[in-house]
Design an enzyme around this catalytic site. Structure first.
Site, mmCIF file in Angstrom:
data_model
loop_
_atom_site.group_PDB
_atom_site.id
_atom_site.type_symbol
_atom_site.label_atom_id
_atom_site.label_comp_id
_atom_site.label_asym_id
_atom_site.label_seq_id
_atom_site.Cartn_x
_atom_site.Cartn_y
_atom_site.Cartn_z
ATOM 1 N N THR A 556 0.865 -1.178 0.000
ATOM 2 C CA THR A 556 0.000 0.000 0.000
ATOM 3 C C THR A 556 0.904 1.231 0.000
ATOM 4 O O THR A 556 2.122 1.132 0.076
ATOM 5 C CB THR A 556 -0.855 0.060 1.283
ATOM 6 O OG1 THR A 556 -0.010 0.395 2.390
ATOM 7 C CG2 THR A 556 -1.533 -1.275 1.579
ATOM 8 N N GLY A 665 0.003 6.076 -19.065
ATOM 9 C CA GLY A 665 -0.092 5.521 -17.696
ATOM 10 C C GLY A 665 1.214 5.603 -16.926
ATOM 11 O O GLY A 665 1.413 4.889 -15.951
ATOM 12 N N ASP A 679 8.404 13.150 -5.046
ATOM 13 C CA ASP A 679 8.687 11.715 -5.033
ATOM 14 C C ASP A 679 10.204 11.477 -5.130
ATOM 15 O O ASP A 679 10.773 10.642 -4.438
ATOM 16 C CB ASP A 679 7.951 11.069 -6.226
ATOM 17 C CG ASP A 679 8.141 9.584 -6.252
ATOM 18 O OD1 ASP A 679 7.838 8.941 -5.226
ATOM 19 O OD2 ASP A 679 8.628 9.055 -7.273
ATOM 20 N N LYS A 683 12.959 9.742 -2.389
ATOM 21 C CA LYS A 683 13.953 8.702 -2.728
ATOM 22 C C LYS A 683 15.356 9.164 -2.356
ATOM 23 O O LYS A 683 16.180 8.398 -1.852
ATOM 24 C CB LYS A 683 13.888 8.374 -4.218
ATOM 25 C CG LYS A 683 12.602 7.665 -4.613
ATOM 26 C CD LYS A 683 12.540 7.487 -6.110
ATOM 27 C CE LYS A 683 11.218 6.880 -6.528
ATOM 28 N NZ LYS A 683 10.977 6.983 -7.966
#
Ligand code: ADP
Ligand code: ASP
Ligand code: MG
Length: 820
Positions: A556, A665, A679, A683
């Site tokens: 998740t 996508g 994001d 990282k």
């Protein structure tokens, strides 16, 4: 002569009686044959309960009814199947015996106690029923029968309920019996007779011993113990599904295994047959063709460790005190006091400082033992030379047995490491001086785990990984599909069995300890009646099912779940996840997970956090632990931005390239979440922390791929409209870079301890120059890799590669016992 003993399950009903008679008749065609029979299954337990009920004033009708319900249909079925079987007569004899039993029960009720000889008589009736029925059956099938009465033949010494057979005296008696080579000999198990000719018992499960004694006194060529499993296994096959059937073992190994709890034969069985070098075969009544296990002088040297067994209901007695060191004869006095009470000591350990002696006894003897010790050391206890006697109940002994231990190094290391890795505390240790067994005293509640993990480490080349997968959307769904595809190869080629025991999403959770069938798992979860999981439920799953290597796979992006990893590890789970939340929240929690992992001997693996399936984290960890250190890092860590920037380089505008990525996508549902650089920053934070920087998200100097004011918009259309306004500004940057032979890349870097992410113009000499089209590239300049950096490059996004990264982390856990 061959002596064949059949246990309770072998004579549980009419069909089994016929089976046994077939085996007996078949053997009798080859050699003289004797059968020793147990009571039909459950009967002895009912008789024991009957005596108990009588002592407490019950009339025993409940037990008598149950005994009837087992024996009467048995006789009736044989009566109908064999013309010459005289069911009426057998039934009458059975009833006469029950009347005798009933009269004794009435007496016990009056007395309020049961004298031992009466108890022995009642409890041995089950065996007499078996002999009665088998005698008639063999006669009905046309065979001659010779009955040997154990009461007048097996001459015993010791207590009425747990006697030992004197082989010499019994041999003399046996010699006096008339022989009949034509007949099949029958003798009931479990009982013998003392010098006065009174019936005594040989202890619970004593029929194996009866058979061994008959074999010894009759100079039999073989003693066969027929039971309900194919032979002696490396472990109780009912407890461990992949227990290994042993072809051959030595008397000594068999003795040790049964002494330490392998119920397949009574511990006293081996001594009489070993003494006369009589081979012993353990065979399965339901599979007479099977080879069984041969117990003889020599062992099978190719299997150095023969088995793992356990003894439950053990109490650990600890006698210690400051005065013990100099106390001469202390151990002698202690053990004499215990043996005077006829308490058997299962295992002894003494610390080399002589400060304490610990030993194990059966819990039923604990009160008596305490009284005996306190009585013997009255003065010493009073003077404070000894501490109060400590007795801890609910203990068990787990033992590893094998002749090969003598010459094989590392057995005890393996044993204790396995126990430690299952988080099992060892209270005491003993190694037989014969170096044939090592035993550990542990909590009784941990026996199943202990057996499972020790068996896995000694016998199984196959590693079992129990998985609970949470979140079965893109990555989770793909992971389950990959597991399903790989299952056969992993299991049969690589020896790794992945068993998914739980699958859940935010609404439902399904579990199956034997492994969930993964076909149509999405639909089954959707339609499941079961509600979402709780940590408590998962904790219970680990405890109740004694999972030794459970793995929680969090697929998740849920923050709350990520903040529960410490709880999961404490519940026994390893955690594997592509979810970046746990590694990018507060530094305290980040550190807390690692501390817990170390303390609980669990692993926290998150390779897919950075670069999806690319081997980034692992490579970095390996380098750093080999003494390398980071000088500089530079990388493209967003597959989406890599794709978009590549398209821009080919001439598309930023908004067109973003739309293109969206349609394929490659972006988040809201592409702004890619373009804002967050994001990538997460990282980068993970990499920086991995390199030892104690840093937080706020410390990163961050510039989005697009200025934030152009990333606004409640809908995609609004966002796109904003982006189009930005196109001209962005295009200028692109052109400027082009003029100096450079291209724009969204770069994350660590230089001199500072983390940054933002757009950089890189020239052809830069390792990131050629990275586009959705690829990731990570360049590490380190002490070992300079001036040319170590570059890891490849697709760093997409469900397939991410799931593969997660799966490879899961597979690393197969080695956890060695890593622990
Ligand atoms: P019987 O009634 O034939 O005497 P038992 O129930 O006393 O049979 O003994 C057989 C049982 O012993 C098996 O069903 C098995 O569960 C158990 N057992 C325990 N340890 C072992 C082992 N190492 N190998 C085989 N069986 C074992
Ligand atoms: N019937 C006895 C018991 O159950 C003896 C045996 O089966 O070995 O203890
Ligand atoms: Mg038995």
């Amino acid at each position: 002569m061959r002596v064949l003993k059949f246990g309770g399950t072998s004579v549980a009903d009419a069909k089994r009686f016929i089976n046994v008679s077939d085996i007996a008749i078949n053997t009798a065609t080859q050699t003289q044959t004797a059968l020793v029979l147990s009571a039909p299954a459950k009967i002895t337990n009912l008789l024991v309960a009957l005596v108990k009920s009588g002592v407490s004033g019950g009339d025993g009708s409940e037990q008598i009814t149950q005994i009837r319900s087992i024996i009467e249909p048995l006789i009736d079925t044989l009566d109908r199947q064999y013309d010459r079987f005289d069911g009426q007569r057998i039934l009458k004899e059975f009833n006469t015996t029950l009347d005798l039993v009933q009269r004794r029960i009435d007496g016990i009720v009056l007395l309020g106690v049961c004298p031992e000889p009466v108890e022995a008589f009642i409890e041995s009736r089950g065996e007499s029923f078996s002999i009665l029925i088998m005698h008639e059956l063999l006669k009905a099938r046309g065979y001659k029968v010779r009955i040997v009465d154990p009461v007048t033949t097996l001459i015993t010494e010791g207590g009425v309920l747990e006697s030992s057979v004197n082989i010499e005296k019994s041999k003399e008696r046996y010699k006096m019996l008339p022989d009949d080579k034509e007949a099949i000999t029958l003798m009931s198990g479990f009982c013998g007779g003392n010098e006065n000719g009174e019936l005594v018992l040989l202890g619970r499960n004593g029929s194996d011993y009866s058979a061994a004694c008959l074999a010894a006194i009759a100079d039999a060529s073989c003693c066969e113990i027929w039971t309900d499993v194919d032979g002696v296994y490396s472990c109780d096959p009912r407890a461990v599904s992949d227990a290994v059937l042993l072809k051959r073992m030595s008397y000594k190994e068999a003795m040790e295994l049964s002494y330490f709890g392998a119920k397949v034969m009574h511990p006293r069985t081996i001594a009489p047959i070993a003494r006369f070098h009589i081979p012993c075969l353990i065979k399965n009544t339901l599979n007479p063709q099977g080879e069984g296990t041969l117990i003889a002088e020599d062992t099978d040297r190719s299997i150095p460790i023969k088995g793992i067994s356990d003894l439950k209901n053990i109490s650990l007695v600890n006698v210690s005190g400051p005065g013990m060191k100099g106390m001469v004869g202390m151990a002698g006095r202690l053990f004499s006091a215990i043996s005077a009470e006829k308490i058997s000591i299962v295992l002894i350990t003494q610390s080399s400082s002589e400060y304490s002696i610990s030993f194990c006894i059966h819990t039923q003897d604990a009160m008596k033992a305490r009284a005996a010790i306190e009585n013997e050391f009255l003065l010493e206890l009073k003077e404070g030379l000894l501490d109060p006697v400590e007795i801890v109940d609910k203990k068990a002994i787990i033992s590893v047995v094998g002749d090969g231990m003598k010459t094989m190094k590392g057995t005890s290391g393996k044993f204790f490491r396995a126990l430690a890795q299952a988080n099992i505390n060892v209270n005491a240790i003993a190694q037989g001086s014969s170096e044939r067994s090592i035993s550990a005293v542990i909590d009784e509640g941990k026996v199943s785990e202990a057996i499972a993990i020790c068996h896995m480490s000694f016998f199984s080349s196959r590693q079992v990984l129990d998985l609970v997968v949470l979140g079965i959307g893109g990555v989770g769904g793909e992971l389950l599909a990959q597991i399903q595809r790989q299952h056969h190869k992993l299991k049969y080629v690589q020896g790794i069995e992945i068993r998914v025991v739980g699958v859940g999403n935010s609404k439902h959770f399904i579990k199956d300890i034997n492994g969930i069938d993964l076909d149509n798992i999405q639909d089954r979860l959707k339609n499941s009646e079961d509600s979402a999981f709780s940590i408590d439920e998962l904790r219970r799953l680990v405890e109740d099912s004694h999972l030794v290597n459970p793995v929680l796979v969090d697929c998740t992006s849920n923050e709350k779940l990520a903040l529960s990893y410490i709880d999961f590890m404490q519940a026994g789970f390893h955690v594997v996840t592509p979810n970046k939340k746990a590694n990018t929240c507060s530094y305290e929690y980040y550190k807390g997970i690692r501390d817990t992992a170390r303390k609980c001997h669990r692993k926290f693996l998150y390779e897919a956090n950075v670069g999806a399936g690319l081997p980034v984290i692992n490579t970095l960890q390996n380098l750093l632990s080999a003494g390398d250190s980071l000088i500089e890092f530079k990388g493209i860590m967003s597959g989406t931005l890599s794709y978009i920037f590549g398209k821009v380089e080919e001439g598309m505008s930023l908004s067109q390239a973003t739309m293109d990525a969206y349609e394929k996508g490659f972006t988040e549902p809201n592409p702004a979440d890619d373009l804002d650089g967050m994001d990538v920053a997460r990282k980068l934070l993970i990499l920086a922390r991995e390199c030892g920087y104690r840093t937080d998200l706020d410390d990163i100097v961050m510039e989005g791929a697009v200025e934030s004011r152009f990333l606004k918009g409640a809908t995609l259309d609004e966002l796109m409209a904003n982006l189009r306004e930005y196109d001209a500004i962005f295009d200028k940057k692109v052109q400027k870079a082009k003029e100096s032979g450079r291209v724009l890349r969204y770069v994350a870097s660590i230089r001199e301890g500072q983390c940054r992410c933002g757009i950089e113009a890189v020239d052809v000499s830069d390792p990131l120059y050629k990275v586009s089209g959705g690829e990731n590239a990570l360049a590490f300049t380190t002490d070992y890799y300079k001036p040319i950096p170590l570059v890891i490059r490849g697709y760093g996004a997409g469900t397939a590669v991410t799931a593969a990264g997660v799966l490879s982390d899961i597979l690393r856990l197969q080695n956890w016992t060695r890593e622990g």
